[in-house]
Design a protein around this motif. Structure first.
Motif, PDB file in Angstrom:
ATOM      1  N   ARG A   1      -8.247   1.551   6.450  1.00 46.12           N
ATOM      2  CA  ARG A   1      -7.630   0.236   6.605  1.00 46.12           C
ATOM      3  C   ARG A   1      -8.003  -0.341   7.955  1.00 46.12           C
TER       4      ARG A   1
ATOM      5  N   ASP B   1      -5.823   6.122   4.097  1.00 44.29           N
ATOM      6  CA  ASP B   1      -5.133   5.447   5.205  1.00 44.29           C
ATOM      7  C   ASP B   1      -6.045   5.103   6.364  1.00 44.29           C
TER       8      ASP B   1
ATOM      9  N   ASP C   1       0.815  -1.215   0.000  1.00 44.29           N
ATOM     10  CA  ASP C   1       0.000   0.000   0.000  1.00 44.29           C
ATOM     11  C   ASP C   1       0.853   1.271   0.000  1.00 44.29           C
ATOM     12  N   THR C   2       2.120   1.198   0.313  1.00 40.05           N
ATOM     13  CA  THR C   2       2.992   2.371   0.241  1.00 40.05           C
ATOM     14  C   THR C   2       3.297   2.721  -1.217  1.00 40.05           C
TER      15      THR C   2
END
Length: 166
Positions: free
Chosen positions: A165, A162, A106-107
């Motif tokens: 999640r 973010d 996910d980065t």
């Protein structure tokens, strides 16, 4: 100890029933109908962490037309219920545990296909998967008698915020 339901109303004679299997915590989980060749397959599921990031769609072989969700991080794929992504459609050429993996970073907002411990090879566009490689949406994967299409939801153009999640 599990319970097998056989002769369900409306089920043609000779068809196996659905199997309910007891779990260590005392609960019950459902597994797919038995193939009549030993233990029943695990029901196809995904234990995705957080929101869905993409899907594997069965386009050929047992389970044709079914889809399974992928989540954040490492998605371990195999036939058995202990895997995060279960391909329990009856293809015994798919390893029970950790046949291959699909990782979502996910980065970087990227997917990667990673070999697992499966004894049968996984093929991507006709080439064997021997080392990790980037996985693009629309890629076809073949394992045993099953062909899968990878469909990404998250990527360069969009990803979950973010705070969404799990």
């Amino acid at each position: 100890m599990g319970t097998t339901l056989i002769g369900e109303p409306g089920r043609p004679a000779g068809r196996s029933g659905t199997t309910l299997v007891g779990t260590p915590g005392g609960g019950t989980r459902l597994v797919a109908p038995s193939t009549g060749q030993g233990a029943p397959e695990a029901a196809p599921t995904s234990a995705a962490k957080g929101p869905v990031t993409g899907w594997l769609v069965v386009i050929e072989g047992p389970g044709k037309g079914q889809s399974i969700e992928l989540g954040y991080g490492m998605n371990i794929v195999g036939r058995g219920a202990a895997n995060r992504v279960v391909l329990g459609f009856g293809d015994d050429q798919i390893s029970q545990d950790d046949h291959f993996r699909i990782a979502y970073d996910d980065t970087q907002r990227r997917f990667h296909l990673v070999p697992g411990r499966g004894t049968n090879l996984v093929y991507v566009a006709g080439n064997p998967l021997l080392a990790p490689l980037p996985l693009e949406t629309g890629s076809d994967l073949s394992v045993g008698a099953t062909r899968l299409r990878f469909v990404a939801l998250c990527g360069d153009d969009w990803a979950w915020p973010d705070d969404s999640r799990g």
